[in-house]
Design a protein around this motif. Structure first.
Motif, PDB file in Angstrom:
ATOM      1  N   GLU A 165       0.631  -1.251  -0.157  1.00 42.25           N
ATOM      2  CA  GLU A 165       0.148  -0.295   0.231  1.00 42.25           C
ATOM      3  C   GLU A 165       1.152   1.044   0.067  1.00 42.25           C
ATOM      4  O   GLU A 165       0.153   1.964  -0.495  1.00 42.25           O
ATOM      5  CB  GLU A 165      -0.873  -0.173   1.142  1.00 42.25           C
ATOM      6  N   VAL A 166       1.995   1.162   0.727  1.00 41.20           N
ATOM      7  CA  VAL A 166       2.734   2.573   1.264  1.00 41.20           C
ATOM      8  C   VAL A 166       4.158   2.113  -0.309  1.00 41.20           C
ATOM      9  O   VAL A 166       3.509   3.611  -1.283  1.00 41.20           O
ATOM     10  CB  VAL A 166       3.543   2.506   2.221  1.00 41.20           C
ATOM     11  N   CYS A 167       3.862   2.068  -1.194  1.00 42.30           N
ATOM     12  CA  CYS A 167       4.998   1.715  -2.618  1.00 42.30           C
ATOM     13  C   CYS A 167       4.701   1.093  -3.801  1.00 42.30           C
ATOM     14  O   CYS A 167       4.871   2.236  -4.138  1.00 42.30           O
ATOM     15  CB  CYS A 167       5.665   0.387  -2.141  1.00 42.30           C
ATOM     16  N   PHE A 168       3.557   0.411  -3.540  1.00 37.86           N
ATOM     17  CA  PHE A 168       3.376   0.204  -4.973  1.00 37.86           C
ATOM     18  C   PHE A 168       2.199   0.940  -5.086  1.00 37.86           C
ATOM     19  O   PHE A 168       0.754   0.372  -6.343  1.00 37.86           O
ATOM     20  CB  PHE A 168       3.942  -1.016  -5.354  1.00 37.86           C
ATOM     21  N   GLY A 169       0.934   0.673  -4.512  1.00 39.17           N
ATOM     22  CA  GLY A 169      -0.975   1.228  -4.654  1.00 39.17           C
ATOM     23  C   GLY A 169      -1.029  -0.216  -5.379  1.00 39.17           C
ATOM     24  O   GLY A 169      -0.486  -1.552  -4.036  1.00 39.17           O
ATOM     25  N   GLU A 170      -2.092  -0.285  -6.332  1.00 36.72           N
ATOM     26  CA  GLU A 170      -2.739  -1.496  -6.092  1.00 36.72           C
ATOM     27  C   GLU A 170      -2.328  -2.346  -7.325  1.00 36.72           C
ATOM     28  O   GLU A 170      -1.396  -1.303  -8.829  1.00 36.72           O
ATOM     29  CB  GLU A 170      -4.396  -1.141  -6.662  1.00 36.72           C
ATOM     30  N   ASN A 197       8.340 -14.904 -18.621  1.00 38.98           N
ATOM     31  CA  ASN A 197       6.852 -14.261 -17.638  1.00 38.98           C
ATOM     32  C   ASN A 197       6.957 -13.530 -16.933  1.00 38.98           C
ATOM     33  O   ASN A 197       6.270 -13.158 -16.097  1.00 38.98           O
ATOM     34  CB  ASN A 197       6.203 -15.496 -17.326  1.00 38.98           C
ATOM     35  N   THR A 198       7.974 -12.786 -16.997  1.00 35.59           N
ATOM     36  CA  THR A 198       8.421 -11.065 -16.012  1.00 35.59           C
ATOM     37  C   THR A 198       6.393 -10.461 -15.977  1.00 35.59           C
ATOM     38  O   THR A 198       6.746  -9.812 -17.428  1.00 35.59           O
ATOM     39  CB  THR A 198       8.764 -10.425 -16.279  1.00 35.59           C
ATOM     40  N   PRO A 199       6.055 -10.779 -15.194  1.00 39.18           N
ATOM     41  CA  PRO A 199       4.943  -9.194 -15.514  1.00 39.18           C
ATOM     42  C   PRO A 199       5.191  -8.092 -15.325  1.00 39.18           C
ATOM     43  O   PRO A 199       6.148  -7.181 -14.896  1.00 39.18           O
ATOM     44  CB  PRO A 199       4.022  -9.406 -14.164  1.00 39.18           C
ATOM     45  N   ASN A 200       4.114  -6.678 -15.819  1.00 37.11           N
ATOM     46  CA  ASN A 200       4.138  -5.339 -16.633  1.00 37.11           C
ATOM     47  C   ASN A 200       4.093  -4.487 -15.307  1.00 37.11           C
ATOM     48  O   ASN A 200       2.739  -4.628 -15.056  1.00 37.11           O
ATOM     49  CB  ASN A 200       3.308  -5.360 -17.838  1.00 37.11           C
ATOM     50  N   ILE A 201       5.106  -4.144 -14.336  1.00 36.78           N
ATOM     51  CA  ILE A 201       4.517  -3.707 -12.972  1.00 36.78           C
ATOM     52  C   ILE A 201       5.649  -2.250 -13.542  1.00 36.78           C
ATOM     53  O   ILE A 201       5.636  -1.363 -12.240  1.00 36.78           O
ATOM     54  CB  ILE A 201       5.134  -4.016 -12.174  1.00 36.78           C
ATOM     55  N   GLY A 202       5.091  -1.886 -14.505  1.00 35.35           N
ATOM     56  CA  GLY A 202       5.954  -0.593 -14.857  1.00 35.35           C
ATOM     57  C   GLY A 202       5.395   0.912 -13.754  1.00 35.35           C
ATOM     58  O   GLY A 202       5.510   1.383 -13.455  1.00 35.35           O
ATOM     59  N   LYS A 203       3.685   0.840 -13.897  1.00 37.23           N
ATOM     60  CA  LYS A 203       3.689   1.443 -13.119  1.00 37.23           C
ATOM     61  C   LYS A 203       3.283   2.314 -11.314  1.00 37.23           C
ATOM     62  O   LYS A 203       4.113   2.867 -10.998  1.00 37.23           O
ATOM     63  CB  LYS A 203       1.415   1.713 -13.554  1.00 37.23           C
ATOM     64  N   GLN A 204       3.749   0.309 -11.131  1.00 34.08           N
ATOM     65  CA  GLN A 204       3.922   0.666  -9.865  1.00 34.08           C
ATOM     66  C   GLN A 204       5.092   1.396  -9.513  1.00 34.08           C
ATOM     67  O   GLN A 204       5.731   1.574  -8.585  1.00 34.08           O
ATOM     68  CB  GLN A 204       3.576  -0.702  -9.175  1.00 34.08           C
TER      69      GLN A 204
END
Length: 625
Positions: free
Chosen positions: A238-243, A358-365
Motif C-alpha cells: 500500500e505504501v510503495c506500489f498501490g494496487e 513471463n515477467t509481469p508488467n509492473i512499470g506503473k508501480q
C-alpha cells in the motif's frame, strides 16, 4: 439523618428498569433542606436510592411532571406529582456500588434523594492510589471526580465531544493525571497526534516524535521513523506500489521481497528467525532501493543485441554530455536512462530486454515507488535514519532502539506527531504503527518489558478519520484486535473523536468507559446511548446542554455515572487547539494572544514566511544557512 428528610416519594409502577414514583407533598415544592443544605427535587440526571432491606437500589431521574405518569394507570395527565427513574445498579449501606440488579423494587417502596454526604461516601476515595482525579462533580464542588485507572486503561475508553466542547483539554487533563511519576513511575502512554496539538501541552511529561523535527530547538523533539522493512507485505504494498492489476504481479513482487530478506538474513543473521521460519512479513532489513533499481532495469531496460554475456552486462544506457552512462542512483531513487530501441544507422543496435520469462508488467508501480523514494516527505519510511539498511541489508541500529525511544523513555508519554505524514499513506501509516506496537507487545507479553508487566495505553486522536465504518483499512482491523484482545495482554485503547457515529461500531461497543462532553448531533448521541450498557437516558439526554469542559463519565471506571467539571490544565499547558481570539474586549498581553482583529495590523506583513512554511509542509520553519 432521618429517612423522612430525604424521602421524595413512593414507587407506584415498575416496568423492567423503569420505575414510576409519586412525589410527596413535601418534595413536590421542588426544594427541600437536608442538614441545613438545600436541594432541588426532580433535577433531570440527579440520583436517587430505593432502600431494599440491607441494600439500596440506585437510579437516575429521567422525567418529571405529568408526562412521567404511566399511561397504563390513567389517561388523565393533569396530575403533576410523578417522576420516572431509570435503575442503574445496587449497593450496600457502606457505600459500595455494583452494576446490575439482583432484585427490583415493589409498589410502596420509598424513594430517597441522595445527599452530598452520601455521594461523597460513594464517589470520594481520593486516598486510593488507583483512582485519578479529573475534576469535581458538577453539583457538588467538594466531591472529586475520580476514575479507576485500572478499568480506564485495560477496559478501554472513549472521549467524545463536539468541536469546541473541551475534548482536547480533557485529554490533556487525563494525560497529566495518569503520567504522575510519583504515583505511577512506570506509566507508558503512546499518543497518535494527527494535528500536532499536544507537544506543548505535555512538554514536561512527554517526548515528541515528528517528521523533520528540530531536535536542536528542544530536547523534547526527536525524528519519527517507521522503517519500511518493519511493515508487513500488505502494508508495504500500500505504501510503495498501490494496487496491482493482477495477483500474478503481486506474487511476483512478494517473491522478490522474500528473496531480498533471505539474502539479508544469510549475510547478517538476526536472533529469533532462521531461513526456515522467515516469511515475507518478518521484520528483516533489506534494501528496497536496490530491489526497486533491479526491477526497474528488468522492466524498462534495453540491451545491446550484438554483445555476448548476461543481459545485465549488456544494458544500453544513454550518455550524458561528458560521455558518462546515465546509470541513475538507487539510494536516491533516480532511475537509469536507457537507449531507445530504434537507433540510427551505423550505431550499435539496442533491443528491449527480456530479462526473465513471463515477467509481469509492473512499470506503473515502479514509477510510483521511484517518485516516493525521491520525495523528502517520505523519508521517514524510506530513509529511516539509523534504521536505513545498506545494499546488503545491514543496519546501524535494530528495532530494539526504536522501541526504547517509544516505550522505554524516562518520560511516560510518547507523542507520535503524524501531522506531516502525506495524506495518501496516513491511514496505512497509522495501521502499521498500531500493528507493530501490538504484535511486538503480544509476543513479548511474558517478558519484563511486555505490556502484562508494564501496561500500555494507546491514545488515538481524531479516530473517526481512520476507524470509521466505511474504512476497512488496516488501522480499523488492528484496533478491533486491540479492543477485543488487548485487555489480556495489558494494551489499552483510548478513542478520541468528535464524531462517535462514524467510529466502527465494534470498536465503540468494546469501550468500557465513556467521557462524553457536549454532543449536539442526535446521531452521535444515539451511538453513545447504544454503546453504553447502563440504562442512562436521563444522563445521555443532557449531552446537548453540557457546558464547555463539562462531561458525563459513564462506565466501568466510575462507581456511579457522574456529571463532571473537568479541571483544565494551566493556560500555558493546554493543547494547541484553542479557538483563535477574534476580538478580546478585555485588554490582554499580546504575547499570550498574538493576532486577533482588535490588534493593529503589521506595517510590513512577512508573507514570505507563509510561503516557506507551506512549501516545507512544516509549521516550524528551520532555515538552512
Amino acid at each position: 439523618m432521618s429517612s423522612k428528610e430525604t424521602c421524595l416519594g413512593v414507587v407506584q409502577d415498575v416496568s423492567d428498569t423503569t420505575v414510576s414514583v409519586t412525589l410527596t407533598s413535601k418534595s413536590i415544592t421542588g426544594f427541600i433542606y437536608i442538614e441545613g443544605q438545600g436541594y432541588r427535587v426532580g433535577q433531570i440526571g440527579s440520583f436517587v436510592r430505593i432502600p431494599i432491606g440491607f441494600n439500596d437500589l440506585f437510579g437516575v431521574v429521567s422525567q418529571v411532571g405529568a408526562s412521567a405518569k404511566p399511561q397504563s394507570l390513567s389517561e388523565d395527565n393533569s396530575d403533576f406529582r410523578w417522576m420516572t427513574i431509570q435503575l442503574i445498579g445496587e449497593g450496600e449501606r457502606n457505600g459500595s456500588f455494583r452494576r446490575g440488579l439482583s432484585q427490583y423494587p415493589t409498589v410502596g417502596d420509598e424513594v430517597h434523594l441522595i445527599s452530598e454526604r452520601e455521594l461523597s461516601r460513594i464517589y470520594g476515595q481520593p486516598n486510593k492510589p488507583y483512582f485519578v482525579r479529573l475534576g469535581h462533580i458538577s453539583n457538588a464542588n467538594s466531591i472529586p471526580a475520580l476514575v479507576d485507572i485500572n478499568k480506564l486503561v485495560t477496559r478501554h475508553s472513549a472521549v467524545v465531544g463536539t468541536t469546541g466542547s473541551g475534548k482536547s483539554t480533557t485529554v490533556s487533563s487525563i494525560m497529566n493525571a495518569v503520567a504522575n511519576k510519583e504515583s505511577y513511575p512506570s506509566a507508558r502512554v503512546i499518543m497518535l497526534d494527527l494535528h500536532g496539538e499536544y507537544g506543548s501541552a505535555l512538554r514536561e511529561k512527554s517526548n515528541v516524535f515528528r517528521l523533520n523535527s528540530d531536535a536542536a530547538r528542544s530536547s523534547q523533539n526527536s525524528d519519527l521513523f517507521i522503517p519500511y522493512w518493519a511493515l508487513s507485505f500488505d502494508e508495504l504494498c500500500e505504501v510503495c506500489f498501490g494496487e496491482f492489476n493482477s495477483e500474478k504481479e503481486r506474487n511476483f513482487v512478494m517473491e522478490r521481497v522474500l528473496r531480498y530478506k533471505r539474502d539479508s538474513l544469510l549475510s547478517h543473521p538476526r536472533r529469533g528467525v532462521t531461513e526456515d521460519t522467515l516469511s515475507v512479513d518478518s521484520p528483516i532489513p533489506f534494501s528496497i532501493h536496490s530491489m526497486w533499481y533491479e526491477l526497474f532495469e528488468e522492466t524498462f531496460g534495453t540491451y545491446y543485441s550484438s554483445r555476448d554475456g548476461q543481459p545485465r552486462d549488456n544494458l544500453a544506457y544513454e550518455l550524458d554530455s561528458n560521455g558518462e552512462e546515465l546509470r541513475g542512483n538507487p539510494a536516491n531513487g533516480i532511475p537509469p536512462t536507457f537507449k531507445h530501441i530504434a537507433t540510427g544507422a551505423n550505431v550499435e543496435k539496442a533491443n528491449k530486454i527480456n530479462y526473465l520469462p513471463n515477467t509481469p508488467n509492473i512499470g506503473k508501480q515502479l514509477l510510483l515507488l521511484g517518485s516516493k523514494l525521491r520525495i523528502p516527505r517520505y523519508n521517514f519510511i524510506f530513509k529511516p535514519g539509523n534504521w536505513m539498511p545498506c545494499s546488503e541489508g545491514n543496519i546501524s541500529e535494530d528495532l530494539d532502539k526504536l522501541f526504547l525511544g517509544w516505550l522505554g523513555s524516562e518520560k511516560p508519554i510518547s507523542i507520535l506527531d503524524l501531522s506531516g505524514v502525506p495524506t495518501d499513506i496516513l491511514q496505512t501509516t497509522i495501521g502499521a504503527l498500531l500493528r507493530i506496537l501490538y504484535e511486538a507487545l503480544f509476543w513479548a507479553r511474558n517478558l519484563s518489558q511486555g505490556a502484562r508487566h508494564r501496561p500500555l495505553l494507546i491514545v488515538m486522536e481524531e479516530a473517526h478519520i481512520y476507524l470509521n465504518e466505511l474504512n476497512k483499512g488496516m488501522a480499523s482491523h488492528v484496533v478491533q484486535r486491540i479492543v477485543k484482545e488487548g485487555r489480556k495482554y495489558g494494551i489499552g485503547a483510548m478513542i478520541v473523536s468528535q464524531r462517535p457515529s462514524e467510529i466502527n461500531s465494534t470498536i465503540l461497543s468494546q469501550c468500557g468507559t465513556f467521557i462524553a462532553l457536549r454532543l449536539n448531533n442526535s446521531t452521535d448521541r444515539g451511538h453513545i446511548k447504544s454503546a453504553v450498557s447502563d440504562n442512562l437516558d436521563g444522563l445521555t439526554n443532557m449531552l446537548p446542554i453540557l457546558r464547555t469542559g463539562e462531561a458525563i463519565v459513564l462506565g466501568e471506571a466510575v462507581k456511579l455515572p457522574m456529571r463532571t467539571i473537568i479541571e483544565p490544565p494551566p493556560l500555558n499547558r493546554r493543547p494547541d487547539s484553542q479557538d483563535p481570539i477574534i476580538f478580546d474586549e478585555v485588554p490582554s498581553d499580546e504575547s499570550q494572544h498574538p493576532g486577533g482583529w482588535g490588534i493593529a495590523m503589521e506595517p510590513t506583513p512577512n508573507y514570505s514566511e507563509l510561503i516557506e512554511a507551506w512549501r516545507a509542509q512544516n509549521p516550524i520553519i528551520t532555515r538552512v544557512k
